[in-house]
Motif scaffolding. Structure first.
Motif, mmCIF file in Angstrom:
data_model
loop_
_atom_site.group_PDB
_atom_site.id
_atom_site.type_symbol
_atom_site.label_atom_id
_atom_site.label_comp_id
_atom_site.label_asym_id
_atom_site.label_seq_id
_atom_site.Cartn_x
_atom_site.Cartn_y
_atom_site.Cartn_z
ATOM 1 N N CYS A 1 -4.307 5.873 -1.596
ATOM 2 C CA CYS A 1 -3.631 4.589 -1.536
ATOM 3 C C CYS A 1 -4.567 3.554 -2.166
ATOM 4 O O CYS A 1 -5.698 3.355 -1.692
ATOM 5 C CB CYS A 1 -3.365 4.296 -0.061
ATOM 6 S SG CYS A 1 -2.995 2.611 0.297
ATOM 7 N N ALA B 1 0.849 -1.197 0.000
ATOM 8 C CA ALA B 1 0.000 0.000 0.000
ATOM 9 C C ALA B 1 0.883 1.244 0.000
ATOM 10 O O ALA B 1 1.870 1.292 0.712
ATOM 11 C CB ALA B 1 -0.863 0.001 1.257
ATOM 12 N N GLN B 2 0.501 2.228 -0.814
ATOM 13 C CA GLN B 2 1.306 3.454 -0.870
ATOM 14 C C GLN B 2 0.441 4.661 -1.183
ATOM 15 O O GLN B 2 -0.420 4.578 -2.056
ATOM 16 C CB GLN B 2 2.357 3.325 -1.959
ATOM 17 C CG GLN B 2 3.731 3.142 -1.367
ATOM 18 C CD GLN B 2 4.773 2.866 -2.427
ATOM 19 O OE1 GLN B 2 4.588 3.272 -3.563
ATOM 20 N NE2 GLN B 2 5.830 2.192 -2.031
ATOM 21 N N PHE B 3 0.677 5.752 -0.468
ATOM 22 C CA PHE B 3 -0.082 6.963 -0.763
ATOM 23 C C PHE B 3 0.575 7.686 -1.940
ATOM 24 O O PHE B 3 1.677 8.218 -1.805
ATOM 25 C CB PHE B 3 -0.170 7.851 0.483
ATOM 26 C CG PHE B 3 -1.142 7.308 1.485
ATOM 27 C CD1 PHE B 3 -2.483 7.658 1.427
ATOM 28 C CD2 PHE B 3 -0.731 6.406 2.456
ATOM 29 C CE1 PHE B 3 -3.402 7.136 2.325
ATOM 30 C CE2 PHE B 3 -1.642 5.876 3.366
ATOM 31 C CZ PHE B 3 -2.975 6.237 3.299
#
Ligand SMILES: O=C(O)CCC(=O)C(=O)O
Ligand SMILES: [Fe+2]
Length: 484
Positions: A78, A61-63
């Motif tokens: 995300c 998960a990454q913003f």
């Protein structure tokens, strides 16, 4: 824009009918002209907290910071689920039973669609140093949207609002407890404004199976929205026209790239297509404006202005401004200020800018500050994330900490060059900060604007080539990571 309220309760709020139970799901119908429902405690407090924690820690998960489709500023979203596939697997594991066992049966009934499925899910964050708002828009691409709060109400002031008309004064906030969900269709104008604090939300988009979409591949107008446009609904006509306009811009960009590569025949074909799309967008905006869309009136004004019809442009902007559209107030004020298409009237221009500011248009507030009106307009614009306002306010911030917060917000809101330059100056010497010329040089190099290059030259003499590169990393990466 109301000046910063202390509590969400003091904002106008959505009213709801008495609770009801539909297929085991507790709902409260919102008293809004379009279908919308509150689903209390869709997620338990523990589930909501876990989802948020996983989004912050799961390596899948990454913003992201790529441009948002609504305002083209970094999304800070995300991806959780995309095109029917899990992306952040740990988050999906928590959500799976809630979506399949509770949400889907409910939504299929509520939205009369037995093939409804989850198409995309994402988590958005609104931090004091990042995004402060998500302007009013429609989720035209989804049959149903479900927004779940991943925060306690005391964590922030403001939040999700539904805005039935283009008049900003019609915005009504949903006060959501952690785990509560708000659910609406493709035809409800809505947005987010966070006046203070940090907010996290989970956004789920549902479509019929055949119309499942992948991130950003939402350029085609889905049939449910097209049908609304065919019925002559002003907002849907506007959405179709603006989709055509953005496709036209994308196609024109592709044509330029093709020309750059020397593919002249392909470029010509793309240019033709771009021109067709632009014409269709212009016709669509005219139709939408005639049907009463103030959003479209703003764009028709732009088209008139660009074709030299200044009086026509001013008339469109005035009409949209009278209907409460903040940016139209500013455009009309500009006509009054310059005497373009109307008689010059500076006092009236100021009045319209004030109306624009109170309708939430940060640039109206910033213009008032620049015109010498009260400094509170600077604070108002900065609170919304207006990049130049954040940089100006940082200059008089009460502490270096506050200045850093404002400058980070400016970077996140499209003001990187000027904010990095201001950061460089801050690191050359500011109360409470140990001067750090090397860190300052890193920021000046990142900025790359003329002022930053002059500062670099003053620090080191003639600027070495590598430092002129605006993409060059700062010289002390470890230290930068602490701040950024
Ligand atoms: O963050 C939210 O609550 C809603 C965001 C939204 O409207 C969107 O992503 O389309
Ligand atoms: Fe939305």
């Amino acid at each position: 824009m109301s000046s910063s309220p202390a509590k969400t309760e003091s904002l106008p709020r959505i009213a709801f009918d008495a609770p009801a139970c539909v297929d085991g799901m507790h709902e409260r119908r919102a008293r809004l002209p379009k279908r919308a429902y509150l689903l209390p405690r869709l997620l338990s407090r523990d589930q909501a907290t876990l989802v948020r924690r996983l989004a912050e820690s799961d390596p899948t998960a990454q913003f992201a910071r790529d441009p948002d489709t609504v305002d083209r500023l970094p999304t800070f979203e995300c991806a959780v689920f995309d095109g029917g596939q899990p992306v952040a697997t740990s988050v999906c594991r928590v959500l799976e039973p809630v979506v399949t066992e509770r949400l889907l049966p409910y939504l299929r009934k509520r939205f009369d669609c037995s093939s409804l499925e989850l198409s995309q899910a994402l988590i958005r964050r609104y931090l004091p140093t990042e995004r402060r708002e998500h302007p009013a828009h429609f989720d035209a691409h989804a049959t149903a949207t479900v927004v779940v709060s991943l925060c306690a109400p005391d964590d922030y002031v403001g939040g999700y609002y539904a805005q039935p008309t283009s008049d900003a004064a019609s915005a009504r906030y949903a006060s959501l407890d952690v785990g509560d969900a708000f659910c609406h269709g493709h035809d409800l104008r809505h947005g987010v404004r966070v006046f203070s604090g940090a907010r996290y939300s989970l956004v789920l988009w549902f479509t019929p199976r055949a119309h499942r979409f992948r991130r950003r591949r939402t350029s085609t107008i889905p049939p449910w929205h097209k049908e609304a446009a065919d019925r002559g609904e002003a907002d849907a006509l506007y959405n179709v026209a603006s989709r055509d306009a953005s496709e036209a811009a994308r196609t024109a960009e592709a044509a330029r790239a093709e020309r750059g590569r020397g593919g002249f025949a392909a470029a010509e074909a793309l240019e033709l297509k771009a021109a067709e799309l632009a014409q269709r967008a212009a016709d669509g905006h005219e139709r939408a404006a005639t049907a009463g869309s103030a959003d479209a009136m703003l764009n028709v004004g732009v088209l008139r202005y660009n074709s030299g019809d200044l009086a026509g442009a001013a008339a469109c902007w005035r009409e949209a401004a009278q209907r409460g559209k903040g940016n139209a107030c500013r455009y009309y004020a500009r006509c009054l200020m310059r005497g373009e298409g109307v008689r010059e009237d500076r006092a009236a221009a100021t009045r319209w800018l004030k109306k624009g500011a109170s309708a939430g248009d940060a640039s109206s507030a910033y213009s008032l500050y620049l015109a010498g009106e009260s400094d509170r307009y600077l604070a108002m614009a900065a609170a919304s994330g207006h990049a130049a306002a954040c940089v100006d306010l940082a200059k008089t911030a009460s502490s270096s900490r506050e200045a850093l917060k404002l400058l980070r917000r400016a970077v996140a809101n499209g003001g990187a060059a000027v904010a990095y330059c201001a950061l460089g100056r801050l690191f050359l010497g500011a109360p409470g900060l140990v001067p750090d010329p090397s860190a300052a040089a890193g920021f000046f190099a990142r900025s790359g604007n003329a002022e930053a290059q002059a500062c670099l030259a003053a620090l080191y003499g003639p600027v070495p080539r590598i430092l002129r590169d605006p993409t060059a990393p700062p010289s002390r990466e470890g230290r930068m990571l602490l701040l950024w």
